[in-house]
Motif scaffolding. Structure first.
Motif, PDB file in Angstrom:
ATOM      1  N   ASN A  46       0.826  -1.207   0.000  1.00 33.74           N
ATOM      2  CA  ASN A  46       0.000   0.000   0.000  1.00 33.74           C
ATOM      3  C   ASN A  46       0.855   1.249   0.000  1.00 33.74           C
ATOM      4  O   ASN A  46       0.369   2.350  -0.217  1.00 33.74           O
ATOM      5  CB  ASN A  46      -0.887   0.040   1.245  1.00 33.74           C
ATOM      6  N   GLN A  47       2.140   1.018   0.283  1.00 31.02           N
ATOM      7  CA  GLN A  47       3.020   2.159   0.409  1.00 31.02           C
ATOM      8  C   GLN A  47       3.211   2.839  -0.944  1.00 31.02           C
ATOM      9  O   GLN A  47       3.476   2.191  -1.949  1.00 31.02           O
ATOM     10  CB  GLN A  47       4.373   1.680   0.910  1.00 31.02           C
ATOM     11  N   VAL A  48       3.090   4.116  -0.938  1.00 33.23           N
ATOM     12  CA  VAL A  48       3.339   4.864  -2.163  1.00 33.23           C
ATOM     13  C   VAL A  48       4.831   4.899  -2.373  1.00 33.23           C
ATOM     14  O   VAL A  48       5.582   5.258  -1.478  1.00 33.23           O
ATOM     15  CB  VAL A  48       2.815   6.305  -2.042  1.00 33.23           C
ATOM     16  N   PRO A  49       5.287   4.465  -3.541  1.00 32.43           N
ATOM     17  CA  PRO A  49       6.720   4.446  -3.763  1.00 32.43           C
ATOM     18  C   PRO A  49       7.313   5.832  -3.642  1.00 32.43           C
ATOM     19  O   PRO A  49       6.739   6.810  -4.115  1.00 32.43           O
ATOM     20  CB  PRO A  49       6.851   3.908  -5.190  1.00 32.43           C
TER      21      PRO A  49
ATOM     22  N   GLU B 280      -4.430   6.825  -5.116  1.00 30.33           N
ATOM     23  CA  GLU B 280      -4.165   5.808  -4.095  1.00 30.33           C
ATOM     24  C   GLU B 280      -5.307   5.739  -3.088  1.00 30.33           C
ATOM     25  O   GLU B 280      -5.730   4.668  -2.684  1.00 30.33           O
ATOM     26  CB  GLU B 280      -2.853   6.116  -3.355  1.00 30.33           C
ATOM     27  N   GLU B 281      -5.751   6.923  -2.724  1.00 32.90           N
ATOM     28  CA  GLU B 281      -6.830   6.998  -1.735  1.00 32.90           C
ATOM     29  C   GLU B 281      -8.086   6.293  -2.253  1.00 32.90           C
ATOM     30  O   GLU B 281      -8.707   5.504  -1.548  1.00 32.90           O
ATOM     31  CB  GLU B 281      -7.133   8.465  -1.442  1.00 32.90           C
ATOM     32  N   SER B 282      -8.441   6.583  -3.493  1.00 27.81           N
ATOM     33  CA  SER B 282      -9.657   5.955  -4.015  1.00 27.81           C
ATOM     34  C   SER B 282      -9.437   4.476  -4.294  1.00 27.81           C
ATOM     35  O   SER B 282     -10.370   3.682  -4.227  1.00 27.81           O
ATOM     36  CB  SER B 282     -10.174   6.672  -5.256  1.00 27.81           C
ATOM     37  N   PHE B 283      -8.192   4.130  -4.569  1.00 23.67           N
ATOM     38  CA  PHE B 283      -7.909   2.697  -4.770  1.00 23.67           C
ATOM     39  C   PHE B 283      -8.074   1.933  -3.467  1.00 23.67           C
ATOM     40  O   PHE B 283      -8.514   0.784  -3.454  1.00 23.67           O
ATOM     41  CB  PHE B 283      -6.496   2.515  -5.313  1.00 23.67           C
TER      42      PHE B 283
END
Length: 220
Positions: free
Chosen positions: A32-35, A75-78
DNA sequence: GCGTCCTTAGTCCTTACCTCA
DNA sequence: ATTGAGGTAAGGACTAAGGAC
Protein backbone atom coordinates in the motif's frame (compact mmCIF):
# COMPACT_ATOMS: atom_id res chain seq x y z
CA UNK A 1 1.46 -16.74 11.13
CA UNK A 2 0.73 -15.51 7.71
CA UNK A 3 -2.75 -14.46 7.01
CA UNK A 4 -3.43 -14.87 3.39
CA UNK A 5 -6.06 -12.59 2.02
CA UNK A 6 -9.29 -14.04 0.87
CA UNK A 7 -8.77 -12.71 -2.61
CA UNK A 8 -5.62 -12.14 -4.54
CA UNK A 9 -6.40 -8.51 -5.00
CA UNK A 10 -6.80 -7.79 -1.33
CA UNK A 11 -4.27 -5.29 -0.15
CA UNK A 12 -4.49 -5.64 3.57
CA UNK A 13 -1.86 -8.32 3.70
CA UNK A 14 -0.12 -8.97 6.95
CA UNK A 15 2.69 -11.41 7.18
CA UNK A 16 4.48 -11.92 10.39
CA UNK A 17 6.61 -14.92 10.95
CA UNK A 18 8.14 -15.33 14.34
CA UNK A 19 11.76 -16.07 13.94
CA UNK A 20 11.84 -14.79 10.42
CA UNK A 21 11.76 -11.42 8.81
CA UNK A 22 11.95 -8.48 11.12
CA UNK A 23 9.02 -6.16 11.31
CA UNK A 24 10.90 -3.54 9.35
CA UNK A 25 11.41 -5.81 6.39
CA UNK A 26 7.77 -6.72 6.45
CA UNK A 27 6.90 -3.08 6.44
CA UNK A 28 9.19 -2.60 3.49
CA UNK A 29 6.98 -4.95 1.56
CA UNK A 30 3.87 -2.96 2.26
CA UNK A 31 2.18 -2.86 -1.10
CA UNK A 32 0.00 0.00 0.00
CA UNK A 33 3.02 2.16 0.41
CA UNK A 34 3.34 4.86 -2.16
CA UNK A 35 6.72 4.45 -3.76
CA UNK A 36 9.06 7.20 -2.79
CA UNK A 37 10.34 9.29 -5.59
CA UNK A 38 13.51 11.22 -5.16
CA UNK A 39 12.66 14.42 -6.91
CA UNK A 40 8.92 14.48 -6.76
CA UNK A 41 8.79 18.15 -7.43
CA UNK A 42 10.39 17.52 -10.81
CA UNK A 43 7.57 15.33 -12.02
CA UNK A 44 6.46 16.25 -15.45
CA UNK A 45 2.80 16.54 -16.07
CA UNK A 46 2.01 16.39 -19.70
CA UNK A 47 -0.95 18.14 -21.09
CA UNK A 48 -3.69 15.98 -22.48
CA UNK A 49 -3.44 17.25 -26.05
CA UNK A 50 0.22 16.28 -26.28
CA UNK A 51 -0.59 12.71 -25.51
CA UNK A 52 -3.49 12.33 -27.86
CA UNK A 53 -1.14 12.72 -30.83
CA UNK A 54 1.02 9.78 -29.89
CA UNK A 55 -1.57 7.08 -30.38
CA UNK A 56 -2.16 8.08 -33.98
CA UNK A 57 1.36 7.42 -35.15
CA UNK A 58 2.32 11.00 -34.52
CA UNK A 59 5.47 12.08 -32.73
CA UNK A 60 6.64 9.74 -29.96
CA UNK A 61 4.46 10.24 -26.94
CA UNK A 62 5.81 12.01 -23.94
CA UNK A 63 5.54 10.23 -20.68
CA UNK A 64 2.90 11.45 -18.34
CA UNK A 65 4.03 11.71 -14.76
CA UNK A 66 1.27 12.10 -12.26
CA UNK A 67 1.74 14.79 -9.71
CA UNK A 68 2.11 13.94 -6.07
CA UNK A 69 -1.42 15.11 -5.42
CA UNK A 70 -2.87 13.11 -8.30
CA UNK A 71 -1.11 10.00 -7.07
CA UNK A 72 -2.30 10.58 -3.56
CA UNK A 73 -5.91 10.91 -4.66
CA UNK A 74 -5.69 7.86 -6.89
CA UNK A 75 -4.17 5.81 -4.10
CA UNK A 76 -6.83 7.00 -1.74
CA UNK A 77 -9.66 5.95 -4.02
CA UNK A 78 -7.91 2.70 -4.77
CA UNK A 79 -7.86 1.92 -1.08
CA UNK A 80 -11.59 2.45 -0.98
CA UNK A 81 -12.34 0.56 -4.18
CA UNK A 82 -10.11 -1.52 -6.39
CA UNK A 83 -12.45 -1.04 -9.32
CA UNK A 84 -14.42 1.96 -10.45
CA UNK A 85 -17.80 2.16 -12.01
CA UNK A 86 -18.14 4.54 -14.96
CA UNK A 87 -19.55 7.34 -12.83
CA UNK A 88 -16.78 7.10 -10.27
CA UNK A 89 -14.22 7.00 -13.03
CA UNK A 90 -15.66 10.07 -14.65
CA UNK A 91 -15.79 11.96 -11.39
CA UNK A 92 -12.29 11.04 -10.42
CA UNK A 93 -10.96 11.96 -13.84
CA UNK A 94 -12.67 15.30 -13.58
CA UNK A 95 -11.26 15.88 -10.13
CA UNK A 96 -7.75 14.95 -11.23
CA UNK A 97 -7.95 16.77 -14.56
CA UNK A 98 -7.18 13.54 -16.36
CA UNK A 99 -9.04 11.63 -19.01
CA UNK A 100 -11.25 8.77 -17.77
CA UNK A 101 -9.12 6.43 -19.83
CA UNK A 102 -6.04 7.48 -17.87
CA UNK A 103 -7.80 6.81 -14.59
CA UNK A 104 -8.93 3.47 -15.92
CA UNK A 105 -5.43 2.51 -17.00
CA UNK A 106 -4.01 3.64 -13.71
CA UNK A 107 -6.42 1.35 -11.87
CA UNK A 108 -5.63 -1.53 -14.20
CA UNK A 109 -1.93 -1.14 -13.58
CA UNK A 110 -2.42 -0.68 -9.88
CA UNK A 111 -4.44 -3.88 -9.61
CA UNK A 112 -1.94 -5.81 -11.68
CA UNK A 113 1.05 -4.57 -9.73
CA UNK A 114 -0.60 -5.10 -6.39
CA UNK A 115 -1.27 -8.66 -7.38
CA UNK A 116 2.28 -9.10 -8.53
CA UNK A 117 3.62 -7.76 -5.29
CA UNK A 118 1.24 -9.96 -3.40
CA UNK A 119 2.39 -13.02 -5.32
CA UNK A 120 6.01 -12.17 -4.71
CA UNK A 121 5.38 -11.85 -1.01
CA UNK A 122 3.50 -15.12 -0.87
CA UNK A 123 6.25 -16.82 -2.83
CA UNK A 124 8.85 -15.51 -0.44
CA UNK A 125 6.78 -16.63 2.51
CA UNK A 126 6.29 -20.13 1.10
CA UNK A 127 9.99 -20.45 0.36
CA UNK A 128 10.80 -19.62 3.94
CA UNK A 129 8.15 -21.96 5.20
CA UNK A 130 9.48 -24.74 3.02
CA UNK A 131 12.96 -24.19 4.37
CA UNK A 132 11.67 -24.27 7.89
CA UNK A 133 9.69 -27.45 7.34
CA UNK A 134 12.71 -29.10 5.75
CA UNK A 135 14.77 -28.23 8.76
CA UNK A 136 12.04 -29.45 11.08
CA UNK A 137 11.81 -32.69 9.16
CA UNK A 138 15.55 -33.18 9.50
CA UNK A 139 15.35 -32.60 13.22
CA UNK A 140 12.50 -35.03 13.67
CA UNK A 141 14.24 -37.71 11.66
CA UNK A 142 17.32 -37.26 13.80
CA UNK A 143 15.13 -37.55 16.86
CA UNK A 144 13.60 -40.77 15.57
CA UNK A 145 17.03 -42.19 14.89
CA UNK A 146 18.13 -41.30 18.39
CA UNK A 147 15.07 -42.89 19.92
CA UNK A 148 15.63 -46.00 17.86
CA UNK A 149 19.23 -46.16 18.89
CA UNK A 150 18.43 -45.72 22.56
CA UNK A 151 16.19 -48.74 22.87
CA UNK A 152 15.74 -48.08 26.56
CA UNK A 153 12.73 -49.01 28.68
CA UNK A 154 9.22 -48.38 27.56
CA UNK A 155 8.49 -44.70 27.13
CA UNK A 156 5.84 -43.07 29.20
CA UNK A 157 2.93 -41.80 27.22
CA UNK A 158 0.50 -39.38 28.77
CA UNK A 159 -3.09 -40.12 28.00
CA UNK A 160 -4.74 -37.15 26.37
CA UNK A 161 -7.95 -38.01 28.16
CA UNK A 162 -6.97 -38.80 31.71
CA UNK A 163 -3.69 -36.90 31.66
CA UNK A 164 -2.15 -39.85 33.40
CA UNK A 165 0.66 -42.07 32.22
CA UNK A 166 -0.46 -44.90 30.00
CA UNK A 167 0.74 -48.42 30.70
CA UNK A 168 3.90 -49.76 29.21
CA UNK A 169 4.06 -49.64 25.48
CA UNK A 170 6.50 -50.01 22.70
CA UNK A 171 7.76 -47.33 20.44
CA UNK A 172 7.30 -48.14 16.79
CA UNK A 173 7.40 -46.23 13.58
CA UNK A 174 4.91 -46.61 10.85
CA UNK A 175 6.95 -47.45 7.77
CA UNK A 176 4.41 -45.85 5.53
CA UNK A 177 3.66 -42.51 7.07
CA UNK A 178 6.79 -42.44 9.27
CA UNK A 179 4.81 -41.49 12.32
CA UNK A 180 6.11 -42.60 15.66
CA UNK A 181 3.50 -44.62 17.49
CA UNK A 182 3.36 -46.18 20.88
CA UNK A 183 1.43 -49.37 21.15
CA UNK A 184 -0.17 -50.25 24.42
CA UNK A 185 0.94 -53.79 25.18
CA UNK A 186 -1.17 -54.40 28.22
CA UNK A 187 -4.55 -53.45 26.88
CA UNK A 188 -4.09 -55.22 23.63
CA UNK A 189 -4.10 -53.96 20.08
CA UNK A 190 -7.43 -52.21 20.06
CA UNK A 191 -6.09 -48.69 20.55
CA UNK A 192 -2.89 -46.96 19.60
CA UNK A 193 -1.70 -43.78 21.17
CA UNK A 194 -0.17 -41.70 18.45
CA UNK A 195 2.00 -39.07 19.93
CA UNK A 196 3.43 -36.48 17.67
CA UNK A 197 5.17 -33.48 19.04
CA UNK A 198 6.77 -30.98 16.83
CA UNK A 199 8.63 -27.88 17.68
CA UNK A 200 7.57 -24.40 16.84
CA UNK A 201 7.86 -23.76 13.16
CA UNK A 202 7.28 -20.37 11.65
CA UNK A 203 4.38 -19.33 13.78
CA UNK A 204 2.73 -22.72 13.75
CA UNK A 205 3.09 -24.71 16.88
CA UNK A 206 1.78 -28.18 16.34
CA UNK A 207 1.33 -30.42 19.28
CA UNK A 208 -0.95 -33.34 18.82
CA UNK A 209 -1.65 -36.30 20.95
CA UNK A 210 -4.46 -38.33 19.62
CA UNK A 211 -5.98 -41.66 20.24
CA UNK A 212 -6.95 -43.46 17.12
CA UNK A 213 -8.22 -46.85 16.24
CA UNK A 214 -5.30 -49.02 15.46
CA UNK A 215 -4.46 -49.00 11.82
CA UNK A 216 -2.30 -51.23 9.77
CA UNK A 217 0.47 -49.45 7.89
CA UNK A 218 -1.44 -49.95 4.70
CA UNK A 219 -4.28 -47.88 6.11
CA UNK A 220 -2.13 -44.82 6.87
C1' DG B 1 -24.88 -15.30 -32.59
C1' DC B 2 -23.22 -10.53 -32.22
C1' DG B 3 -21.72 -6.24 -30.11
C1' DT B 4 -20.23 -3.74 -26.16
C1' DC B 5 -17.92 -3.13 -22.02
C1' DC B 6 -14.97 -4.65 -18.63
C1' DT B 7 -11.15 -7.35 -16.73
C1' DT B 8 -6.56 -9.56 -16.60
C1' DA B 9 -2.05 -10.70 -18.46
C1' DG B 10 1.62 -9.46 -21.04
C1' DT B 11 4.33 -6.14 -23.10
C1' DC B 12 6.37 -1.78 -24.73
C1' DC B 13 8.36 2.45 -23.83
C1' DT B 14 9.74 6.68 -21.31
C1' DT B 15 11.61 8.62 -17.34
C1' DA B 16 14.25 8.90 -13.11
C1' DC B 17 17.80 7.28 -10.59
C1' DC B 18 22.12 4.95 -9.64
C1' DT B 19 26.81 3.39 -10.53
C1' DC B 20 31.13 3.76 -12.43
C1' DA B 21 34.89 5.05 -15.36
C1' DA C 1 34.23 17.32 -8.04
C1' DT C 2 32.04 16.80 -12.34
C1' DT C 3 30.14 14.47 -16.21
C1' DG C 4 28.44 11.24 -19.52
C1' DA C 5 27.26 6.38 -20.57
C1' DG C 6 25.02 2.33 -19.37
C1' DG C 7 22.02 -0.35 -16.45
C1' DT C 8 17.79 -0.77 -13.96
C1' DA C 9 13.36 0.09 -11.65
C1' DA C 10 9.02 2.41 -11.82
C1' DG C 11 5.07 3.29 -13.94
C1' DG C 12 1.92 5.03 -17.88
C1' DA C 13 -0.04 3.13 -21.92
C1' DC C 14 -1.33 -0.32 -25.19
C1' DT C 15 -2.97 -4.89 -27.02
C1' DA C 16 -5.03 -9.42 -26.99
C1' DA C 17 -8.00 -12.61 -25.05
C1' DG C 18 -11.85 -13.89 -22.41
C1' DG C 19 -16.13 -13.31 -19.61
C1' DA C 20 -20.63 -11.05 -18.58
C1' DC C 21 -24.53 -8.84 -20.16
Amino acid sequence: MAVFPSSSSALELTISMPGFASSSSVRDLDINQVPSIGAEEDWITMNIDDEEESSNGGPPRKKLRLTKEQSRLLEESFRQNHTLNPKQKEALAMQLKLRPRQVEVWFQNRRARSKLKQTEMECEYLKRWFGSLTEQNRRLQREVEELRAMKVGPPTVISPHSCEPLPASTLTMCPRCERVTTTNLEKGPSKTAITTTTTTTMSTKVTTSTLQSRQSPAAC
